[in-house]
Each structure stands twice: as C-alpha cells, then as structure tokens.
Scaffold this motif. Structure first.
Motif, PDB file in Angstrom:
ATOM      1  N   MET A   1       0.842  -1.200   0.000  1.00 41.38           N
ATOM      2  CA  MET A   1       0.000   0.000   0.000  1.00 41.38           C
ATOM      3  C   MET A   1       0.882   1.256   0.000  1.00 41.38           C
ATOM      4  O   MET A   1       1.806   1.362   0.795  1.00 41.38           O
ATOM      5  N   GLU A   5      -2.355   5.831  -0.509  1.00 38.32           N
ATOM      6  CA  GLU A   5      -3.462   4.899  -0.212  1.00 38.32           C
ATOM      7  C   GLU A   5      -3.705   4.818   1.294  1.00 38.32           C
ATOM      8  O   GLU A   5      -4.844   4.764   1.750  1.00 38.32           O
ATOM      9  N   HIS A   6      -2.604   4.802   2.066  1.00 40.82           N
ATOM     10  CA  HIS A   6      -2.729   4.790   3.530  1.00 40.82           C
ATOM     11  C   HIS A   6      -3.494   6.025   3.992  1.00 40.82           C
ATOM     12  O   HIS A   6      -4.393   5.948   4.813  1.00 40.82           O
ATOM     13  N   GLN A   8      -5.559   7.921   2.260  1.00 43.96           N
ATOM     14  CA  GLN A   8      -6.971   7.886   1.859  1.00 43.96           C
ATOM     15  C   GLN A   8      -7.783   7.008   2.806  1.00 43.96           C
ATOM     16  O   GLN A   8      -8.887   7.346   3.204  1.00 43.96           O
ATOM     17  N   LYS A   9      -7.197   5.856   3.174  1.00 41.89           N
ATOM     18  CA  LYS A   9      -7.900   4.905   4.043  1.00 41.89           C
ATOM     19  C   LYS A   9      -8.111   5.514   5.440  1.00 41.89           C
ATOM     20  O   LYS A   9      -9.203   5.448   6.007  1.00 41.89           O
ATOM     21  N   LEU A  10      -7.053   6.134   5.953  1.00 47.82           N
ATOM     22  CA  LEU A  10      -7.151   6.730   7.291  1.00 47.82           C
ATOM     23  C   LEU A  10      -8.093   7.936   7.290  1.00 47.82           C
ATOM     24  O   LEU A  10      -8.823   8.157   8.250  1.00 47.82           O
ATOM     25  N   LEU A  12     -10.705   8.284   5.425  1.00 44.84           N
ATOM     26  CA  LEU A  12     -12.077   7.755   5.424  1.00 44.84           C
ATOM     27  C   LEU A  12     -12.498   7.350   6.829  1.00 44.84           C
ATOM     28  O   LEU A  12     -13.608   7.631   7.267  1.00 44.84           O
ATOM     29  N   GLU A  13     -11.562   6.665   7.533  1.00 43.98           N
ATOM     30  CA  GLU A  13     -11.869   6.214   8.902  1.00 43.98           C
ATOM     31  C   GLU A  13     -12.133   7.406   9.817  1.00 43.98           C
ATOM     32  O   GLU A  13     -13.034   7.386  10.645  1.00 43.98           O
ATOM     33  N   ARG A  16     -15.531   8.950   9.070  1.00 46.88           N
ATOM     34  CA  ARG A  16     -16.727   8.123   9.259  1.00 46.88           C
ATOM     35  C   ARG A  16     -17.534   8.528  10.507  1.00 46.88           C
ATOM     36  O   ARG A  16     -18.742   8.697  10.453  1.00 46.88           O
TER      37      ARG A  16
END
Lengths: 109, 323
Positions: A1, A5-6, A8-10, A12-13, A16
């Motif tokens: 990753m 990408e890391h 983007q993922k974090l 999103l979290e 949320r």
C-alpha cells in the motif's frame, strides 16, 4: 500500500464518525436526500449518495430521525428531520466533539 | 434517461423486496434533482457521457444496495477470534483422527502413495465440512446475538498459563510428520527389499541394499517413530515447550550417532554387473555411495542447525524462568 493509499484509508476512517454528527446537525432543518447532500457539500463536506442515504436510513431506524414521504416537483421524496431523541443525542455528541477537538488540539500542538 | 432507469432497475435487483421501492424512489428523486441542477448550470440537457459520469459517482448498484443491507459478514469481528479458535481445534482433531486412521494402511497395505492421496483427499473433504459447519454455527450465533457473553466469559484468575516461547506453524509440523511417516513406510519396505535386476541377459545388473543397513534398522525406526510422536505433541500444544525442545535435542543427538554409523558402512548399495562392462558397475557403486554420503552430510548439517536453534531456545526459556 502506498503512502497516498494509507492516507486515503485513514482519512475515510477519520471522517466516518464525524459524518453522523454532521448529518444530525444538518437535519435540524428538514431535508430530502439530495438537498441534504447539497447542503453538506456547500459547507465543505462531500459525501457520496451510496454512503449518505443508507446512513440516514440507519439513523432513522435508531429513532434519531423522523421521515415523511411527500410529493414535490412531481416526484416522491422522503424528507428527514431530527427527532426529539435525535436532538438530545446531537447536543450530547456536540459537547463530546468539542471536548475531543480541544483535547486533540492540545495534543497536536 | 434509459441509462438511469437501467441503473435503478439493477439497484433494485440487489435489494430485498421490502426495500426495493423505497430505495428506488429515494435515489431516483436524488438523481433527477441532481440532473436538473446540472442542466440549469450548463443551460442544456446532459449528454450520455455526462449522465454516465453522474451514475459512476454514485457507485456500482451492487455496492450501493449492499450499503442499505444489515450486517454483510458471515462472522463479524466480535465473534471472529472465538470462531478462528474453534476452527483450529476442530481441524486439528480431524487431522489427528484421519492420520491415525490411515496409519495401519500405510504400513500394511503396500500402496503407500494411494493411501497418502486418500488421506489428503479425505482431509480436504472433512476440512471443508468442518469449515462450513463451524462458520454456520457462528453465523447463527451472531445473527441471533447469542453466546457472546458465554464465549468471552473470563476472569484474570482463570486464564490459562501461556509460556512465552517459540511458536510454530501447524501446517509445517503436519507435513513434517507426514513426510516422516512416509519415510518410515518406505524404510520398512526398503529393508526387506531383495533387490532387482535391470538389463538384458548379456549385460545384466543386480541392484540391492547393502546388508550393513540391517545394523541400523531398529535405531532408525525408534528415531523416526519418536520424531513423529514429538510432532503430534507439537501439533497439539501448537508450539515448543521445554519438554519438546529437550526431546528434540535427544532425537537429534541419536540421529547424528546413526548418521555417523551409516557413513562408516563399507558399501551402501550393491550393484553387481555381468558381461563385458562389469568394471563400470563397480564404478557406479562408488558413485552411489558418494551420493548417499552427500545426502547424509546434508541431513547431518540440518540436524546440527536445528539442535543449535533448540539450545538457544532452551537458554532463552531458562533466562525467562522465575528465580
């Protein structure tokens, strides 16, 4: 990753949990799906339909929102607004958010 | 608008009946309102490509529909640790039972390969059934919200003592035990092997094991048997402990003694040829001996390396032990 990408993922979290608070706050006034999305977007929060509409339904199931189907511009639309339970919850969550934000500010400095 | 209709039809197909109409109406109203907004901003109708971009932004109908549905996981993260443990225990029991069931056949049947393939096939079949059954049980427990408190009922006093130590892969250990079992089956047949003749009447050759192998018959049986038993023990405890480390060291020491004994054989394989090129068979025997000695050296090096690792672990375990 990759790093991006890391991120983007974090991101999103991180968003949320905040989305619920934003949606509840915005629904102090009555909205249907698209007008809610448009309002949030105009304030800088872009949520796609695939996330927003199921979230609103879940909040309604949890009795935090009430809804009503009405016809507007020749189209059936479902209008949502905060329920009394939702109003109390929003107040509590807002206080919690302010506390978290000030704590994080202190940590991040 | 045909594209939007098809999108909504597709979305409906992924939803349960009681949600179809509501979700469709809600999304339809949203899409058309968005379309009208964009048409107003552009001062014209949206073309096919622009409509496609709008729908793409909403997402695949299956993903959008999935977001409306309740829990989509067979086993969620709350039940998962207990599910994984239950699966491990059930699969380990099935493994040991299947292995024990096939052992007599391995040593008496004479069709070693057939038995091994039978064992593997059976293991896959049983494994899949166990996987399905355990998953179903945990899915039902999760669906009805039962058993969670019972599964995770605990007290700090009743926690099982876990000694810190080297962990091991159950799969690796299983294959080690399987290879040793196959070797033992092969070894038992090999010693009774009377040799075979290759070639024609004019240039014939007899190949057989040297009678010197009989001297290590029982020592090899005992070492491999003990190693299989130790691997089964490791499979059950899923790790190394002081007992298994010490037992492995003893087995390795015995293996080295037997390897030295074998290396001192005058001949390992007997190849007797006839005809004009008999001398060449003597040369072949020397080559075969050298090949076997090289294999023995490789095994000895591995055993020494493993013993070194075991000793290091034992030292670590001793330093961790309370004074």
């Amino acid at each position: 990753m990759t790093d991006s990408e890391h991120y983007q993922k974090l991101k999103l979290e991180l968003r949320r949990g905040v989305l619920i608070l934003a949606v509840l706050a915005e629904l102090r006034d009555e909205h249907y799906g698209y007008s809610l999305r448009r309002n949030l977007l105009s304030k800088g929060l872009d949520i796609d339909e695939g996330t927003l509409y199921p979230l609103v339904r879940r909040l309604e199931k949890q009795k935090l929102l009430t809804s009503q189907w009405r016809e507007e511009d020749n189209r059936r639309k479902r209008f949502y607004r905060l329920s009394p339970i939702g109003r109390t919850t929003l107040q509590q969550l807002t206080e919690e958010w302010r506390q978290v934000a000030s704590t994080l500010d202190a940590i991040l400095q | 608008m045909r594209m939007i209709d098809e999108y909504l039809n597709s979305l409906e197909s992924f939803l349960p009946d009681d949600l179809k109409q509501e979700v469709r109406d809600e999304l339809e109203a949203s899409i058309y309102a968005q379309l009208e907004d964009e048409c107003g901003a552009l001062g014209r109708e949206l073309n096919q490509q622009e409509q496609e971009i709008l729908l793409r932004k909403i997402g695949h109908p299956m993903r959008v529909a999935a977001a409306y549905l309740p829990n989509q996981e067979l086993v969620g993260n709350e039940y998962f640790p207990a599910y994984k443990k239950a699966l491990q225990i059930a699969l380990s029991i099935a493994l040991v039972v299947n292995l024990l069931a096939v052992l007599p056949e391995l040593f008496t049947g004479g069709h070693v390969l057939q038995s091994v393939f039978g064992l593997l096939g059976n293991l896959i079949q049983v494994g899949l059934w166990i996987f399905a059954a355990v998953t179903l049980i945990f899915h039902l427990l999760q669906k009805y919200g039962i058993g969670l408190d019972e599964i995770y009922a605990w007290s700090p006093n009743s926690l099982k003592a876990h000694k810190p130590g080297r962990s091991l892969s159950r799969l690796e250990t299983f294959f080690e035990a399987l290879v040793e079992t196959l070797f033992l089956a092969w070894w038992l047949n090999l010693v009774s092997w009377q040799g075979s003749s290759v070639g024609s009447d004019t240039v014939g050759v007899d190949v057989s094991m040297s009678p010197e192998w009989a001297a290590v018959f029982w020592s090899v049986n005992m070492i491999v048997g003990a190693s299989i038993a130790l691997n089964v023990y490791k499979l059950i405890i899923a790790g190394w402990d002081r007992f298994s480390l010490t037992a492995n060291l003893v087995i390795n020491a015995a293996t080295l003694v037997v390897l030295i004994q074998i290396s001192r054989f005058e001949n390992h394989v007997l190849i007797r040829g006839s005809g004009d090129i008999a001398a060449q068979w003597t040369q072949a025997m020397t080559i075969a001996d050298n090949v076997i000695l090289s294999i023995l050296a490789g095994v000895a090096l591995y055993v020494i390396w493993e013993s070194y690792c075991n000793l290091r672990e034992l030292r670590k375990a001793a330093s961790r032990a309370p004074a």
